[in-house]
Design a protein around this motif. Structure first.
Motif, PDB file in Angstrom:
ATOM      1  N   GLU A 174       0.826  -1.214   0.000  1.00  0.00           N
ATOM      2  CA  GLU A 174       0.000   0.000   0.000  1.00  0.00           C
ATOM      3  C   GLU A 174       0.861   1.265   0.000  1.00  0.00           C
ATOM      4  OE1 GLU A 174      -3.917  -1.823   2.315  1.00  0.00           O
ATOM      5  OE2 GLU A 174      -2.763  -0.205   3.220  1.00  0.00           O
ATOM      6  N   ILE A 175       2.045   1.174   0.534  1.00  0.00           N
ATOM      7  CA  ILE A 175       2.978   2.295   0.472  1.00  0.00           C
ATOM      8  C   ILE A 175       4.332   1.747   0.040  1.00  0.00           C
ATOM      9  CG2 ILE A 175       1.792   3.642   2.245  1.00  0.00           C
ATOM     10  CD1 ILE A 175       3.868   2.794   4.249  1.00  0.00           C
ATOM     11  N   ARG A 176       5.156   2.624  -0.502  1.00  0.00           N
ATOM     12  CA  ARG A 176       6.469   2.178  -0.976  1.00  0.00           C
ATOM     13  C   ARG A 176       7.385   1.878   0.201  1.00  0.00           C
ATOM     14  NH1 ARG A 176      10.043   6.597  -0.911  1.00  0.00           N
ATOM     15  NH2 ARG A 176       9.034   8.627  -0.588  1.00  0.00           N
ATOM     16  N   LYS A 177       8.496   1.268  -0.082  1.00  0.00           N
ATOM     17  CA  LYS A 177       9.443   0.928   0.970  1.00  0.00           C
ATOM     18  C   LYS A 177      10.119   2.196   1.481  1.00  0.00           C
ATOM     19  CE  LYS A 177      10.395  -3.788  -0.612  1.00  0.00           C
ATOM     20  NZ  LYS A 177      11.434  -4.748  -1.063  1.00  0.00           N
ATOM     21  N   VAL A 178       9.811   2.538   2.697  1.00  0.00           N
ATOM     22  CA  VAL A 178      10.361   3.742   3.314  1.00  0.00           C
ATOM     23  C   VAL A 178      11.068   3.349   4.607  1.00  0.00           C
ATOM     24  CG1 VAL A 178       8.610   5.296   2.353  1.00  0.00           C
ATOM     25  CG2 VAL A 178       8.178   4.138   4.535  1.00  0.00           C
TER      26      VAL A 178
ATOM     27  N   THR B 120     -11.535  20.441  13.893  1.00  0.00           N
ATOM     28  CA  THR B 120     -11.262  19.672  15.110  1.00  0.00           C
ATOM     29  C   THR B 120      -9.903  18.988  14.986  1.00  0.00           C
ATOM     30  OG1 THR B 120     -12.244  17.624  14.270  1.00  0.00           O
ATOM     31  CG2 THR B 120     -13.732  19.216  15.330  1.00  0.00           C
ATOM     32  N   PRO B 121      -9.315  18.559  16.100  1.00  0.00           N
ATOM     33  CA  PRO B 121      -8.057  17.813  16.004  1.00  0.00           C
ATOM     34  C   PRO B 121      -8.174  16.575  15.130  1.00  0.00           C
ATOM     35  CG  PRO B 121      -8.383  18.556  18.247  1.00  0.00           C
ATOM     36  CD  PRO B 121      -9.649  18.885  17.500  1.00  0.00           C
ATOM     37  N   GLU B 122      -9.312  15.891  15.197  1.00  0.00           N
ATOM     38  CA  GLU B 122      -9.497  14.711  14.357  1.00  0.00           C
ATOM     39  C   GLU B 122      -9.482  15.064  12.875  1.00  0.00           C
ATOM     40  OE1 GLU B 122     -12.169  13.807  18.017  1.00  0.00           O
ATOM     41  OE2 GLU B 122     -11.223  15.540  17.083  1.00  0.00           O
ATOM     42  N   GLN B 123     -10.115  16.176  12.523  1.00  0.00           N
ATOM     43  CA  GLN B 123     -10.114  16.611  11.122  1.00  0.00           C
ATOM     44  C   GLN B 123      -8.701  16.999  10.674  1.00  0.00           C
ATOM     45  OE1 GLN B 123     -13.052  19.699  11.598  1.00  0.00           O
ATOM     46  NE2 GLN B 123     -14.703  18.447  10.736  1.00  0.00           N
ATOM     47  N   ILE B 124      -7.960  17.639  11.564  1.00  0.00           N
ATOM     48  CA  ILE B 124      -6.580  17.996  11.244  1.00  0.00           C
ATOM     49  C   ILE B 124      -5.743  16.743  11.032  1.00  0.00           C
ATOM     50  CG2 ILE B 124      -4.482  19.056  12.171  1.00  0.00           C
ATOM     51  CD1 ILE B 124      -6.352  21.065  13.623  1.00  0.00           C
ATOM     52  N   ALA B 125      -5.928  15.740  11.889  1.00  0.00           N
ATOM     53  CA  ALA B 125      -5.195  14.481  11.740  1.00  0.00           C
ATOM     54  C   ALA B 125      -5.531  13.812  10.419  1.00  0.00           C
ATOM     55  CB  ALA B 125      -5.509  13.549  12.908  1.00  0.00           C
ATOM     56  N   ASP B 126      -6.786  13.918  10.004  1.00  0.00           N
ATOM     57  CA  ASP B 126      -7.197  13.336   8.719  1.00  0.00           C
ATOM     58  C   ASP B 126      -6.491  14.041   7.566  1.00  0.00           C
ATOM     59  OD1 ASP B 126      -8.647  11.255   7.650  1.00  0.00           O
ATOM     60  OD2 ASP B 126     -10.458  12.446   7.315  1.00  0.00           O
ATOM     61  N   ILE B 127      -6.348  15.358   7.670  1.00  0.00           N
ATOM     62  CA  ILE B 127      -5.628  16.115   6.646  1.00  0.00           C
ATOM     63  C   ILE B 127      -4.158  15.708   6.625  1.00  0.00           C
ATOM     64  CG2 ILE B 127      -4.843  18.433   5.992  1.00  0.00           C
ATOM     65  CD1 ILE B 127      -7.506  19.483   7.173  1.00  0.00           C
ATOM     66  N   PHE B 128      -3.575  15.571   7.797  1.00  0.00           N
ATOM     67  CA  PHE B 128      -2.181  15.129   7.880  1.00  0.00           C
ATOM     68  C   PHE B 128      -2.004  13.759   7.218  1.00  0.00           C
ATOM     69  CE2 PHE B 128      -1.074  17.717  11.947  1.00  0.00           C
ATOM     70  CZ  PHE B 128      -0.934  18.855  11.177  1.00  0.00           C
ATOM     71  N   PHE B 129      -2.942  12.852   7.484  1.00  0.00           N
ATOM     72  CA  PHE B 129      -2.847  11.512   6.891  1.00  0.00           C
ATOM     73  C   PHE B 129      -2.872  11.600   5.378  1.00  0.00           C
ATOM     74  CE2 PHE B 129      -5.059   7.933   4.920  1.00  0.00           C
ATOM     75  CZ  PHE B 129      -4.168   6.908   5.216  1.00  0.00           C
TER      76      PHE B 129
ATOM     77  N   GLY C  86       0.900  12.375  -0.441  1.00  0.00           N
ATOM     78  CA  GLY C  86       1.961  13.293  -0.812  1.00  0.00           C
ATOM     79  C   GLY C  86       1.433  14.663  -1.188  1.00  0.00           C
ATOM     80  N   LEU C  87       2.357  15.566  -1.485  1.00  0.00           N
ATOM     81  CA  LEU C  87       2.009  16.935  -1.850  1.00  0.00           C
ATOM     82  C   LEU C  87       2.084  17.193  -3.351  1.00  0.00           C
ATOM     83  CD1 LEU C  87       3.992  18.832   0.953  1.00  0.00           C
ATOM     84  CD2 LEU C  87       1.554  18.292   0.923  1.00  0.00           C
ATOM     85  N   ARG C  88       2.840  16.372  -4.053  1.00  0.00           N
ATOM     86  CA  ARG C  88       3.059  16.599  -5.480  1.00  0.00           C
ATOM     87  C   ARG C  88       1.813  16.255  -6.285  1.00  0.00           C
ATOM     88  NH1 ARG C  88       5.652  13.248  -9.495  1.00  0.00           N
ATOM     89  NH2 ARG C  88       6.002  11.704  -7.872  1.00  0.00           N
ATOM     90  N   SER C  89       1.455  17.114  -7.233  1.00  0.00           N
ATOM     91  CA  SER C  89       0.320  16.808  -8.097  1.00  0.00           C
ATOM     92  C   SER C  89       0.728  15.732  -9.095  1.00  0.00           C
ATOM     93  CB  SER C  89      -0.136  18.065  -8.849  1.00  0.00           C
ATOM     94  OG  SER C  89       0.846  18.451  -9.804  1.00  0.00           O
ATOM     95  N   GLY C  90      -0.247  15.094  -9.704  1.00  0.00           N
ATOM     96  CA  GLY C  90       0.049  13.994 -10.609  1.00  0.00           C
ATOM     97  C   GLY C  90       0.833  14.402 -11.836  1.00  0.00           C
ATOM     98  N   ASP C  91       0.707  15.678 -12.256  1.00  0.00           N
ATOM     99  CA  ASP C  91       1.383  16.137 -13.462  1.00  0.00           C
ATOM    100  C   ASP C  91       2.781  16.694 -13.206  1.00  0.00           C
ATOM    101  OD1 ASP C  91      -0.884  15.481 -14.890  1.00  0.00           O
ATOM    102  OD2 ASP C  91      -1.773  17.470 -14.610  1.00  0.00           O
ATOM    103  N   ALA C  92       3.087  16.951 -11.926  1.00  0.00           N
ATOM    104  CA  ALA C  92       4.372  17.571 -11.619  1.00  0.00           C
ATOM    105  C   ALA C  92       5.486  16.533 -11.622  1.00  0.00           C
ATOM    106  CB  ALA C  92       4.308  18.257 -10.253  1.00  0.00           C
ATOM    107  N   ALA C  93       6.622  16.925 -12.198  1.00  0.00           N
ATOM    108  CA  ALA C  93       7.778  16.034 -12.210  1.00  0.00           C
ATOM    109  C   ALA C  93       8.434  16.033 -10.843  1.00  0.00           C
ATOM    110  CB  ALA C  93       8.775  16.486 -13.268  1.00  0.00           C
TER     111      ALA C  93
END
Length: 229
Positions: A155-159, A186-195, A201-208
């Motif tokens: 589900e996630i790459r080897k990190v 709420t803290p729960e909503q913030i945690a969901d955003i962090f997840f 990730g932050l990179r858009s699909g089109d960005a190199a």
């Protein structure tokens, strides 16, 4: 607020967790967090609870006992609280549940969280310090196990598992320094955003992807010296 009541060996004691004891621990956590240990007296705690000092001493022998229950007991209860809220399912969703449950604990027991965080490195009692470190390691290892599960499931790459765990916990552990309960999220909503940020990730699909950063000059010199020898 039953999560703050523990026996001397750190096991939750439901029978002892009377409403009065829980009220004392809750108010004491708020006072320790806002005024510090030295700035809080038994009288302050009694006044905050609306009880007499004699009744306070009926439940606790001294301020240090209350402080230990708030600052040390909450580290155990955080683990139990989160563990019981991580359901079976895909590993990545377990990580999300871990983060949201940690944020929920922060919301419910914010003052105990702050008092415990403040005491973590400043408590002169070495036995309590060691106990907290042991409980912190168990909490971190629980998260690392979930991260490894997600890697094994593809589900996630080897990190780097410990590094990823520190990233996730750092985003949650410092929430008390900036979180404003008067804001809409709420803290729960913030945690969901962090997840979402961690998992997607932050990179858009089109960005190199940017090129990897070069090592510091000193490291490059050492590498050249190694290659010549």
């Amino acid at each position: 607020m039953v999560e703050l009541s523990t026996t001397k060996d750190g096991i939750p004691n439901q029978a002892e967790a009377s409403d009065r004891v829980l009220q004392i621990l809750s108010e004491a956590g708020r006072l320790f967090a806002t005024k510090g240990y030295d700035g809080t007296s038994m009288r302050d705690i009694a006044v905050a609870c609306g009880i007499s000092k004699s009744l306070l001493y009926h439940h606790f022998s001294n301020k240090d006992e209350i402080y230990a229950r708030v600052a040390v007991g909450s580290t155990l209860e955080l683990y139990l609280f989160v563990r019981d809220r991580v359901p079976d399912g895909p590993p990545s969703q377990k990580i999300r549940a871990f983060m949201v449950a940690t944020a929920e604990y922060f919301r419910r027991y914010r003052w105990a969280w702050i008092a415990s965080t403040t005491a973590f490195w400043n408590d002169p009692d070495r036995h309590r310090q060691k106990e907290r470190l042991t409980r912190r390691d168990r909490f971190e290892n629980f998260l690392r196990g979930l991260i490894q599960e997600a890697i094994d499931a593809g589900e996630i790459r080897k990190v780097d598992v410990p590094m990823t765990g520190r990233l996730i916990l750092s985003s949650l552990n410092w929430m008390h320094r900036w979180y404003n309960p008067n804001k809409s999220a709420t803290p729960e909503q913030i945690a969901d955003i962090f997840f979402d940020m961690v998992f997607n990730g932050l990179r858009s699909g089109d960005a190199a992807a940017p090129p990897p950063a070069e090592p510091p000059k000193s490291s490059r010199r050492k590498a050249r010296q190694t290659s010549r020898s």
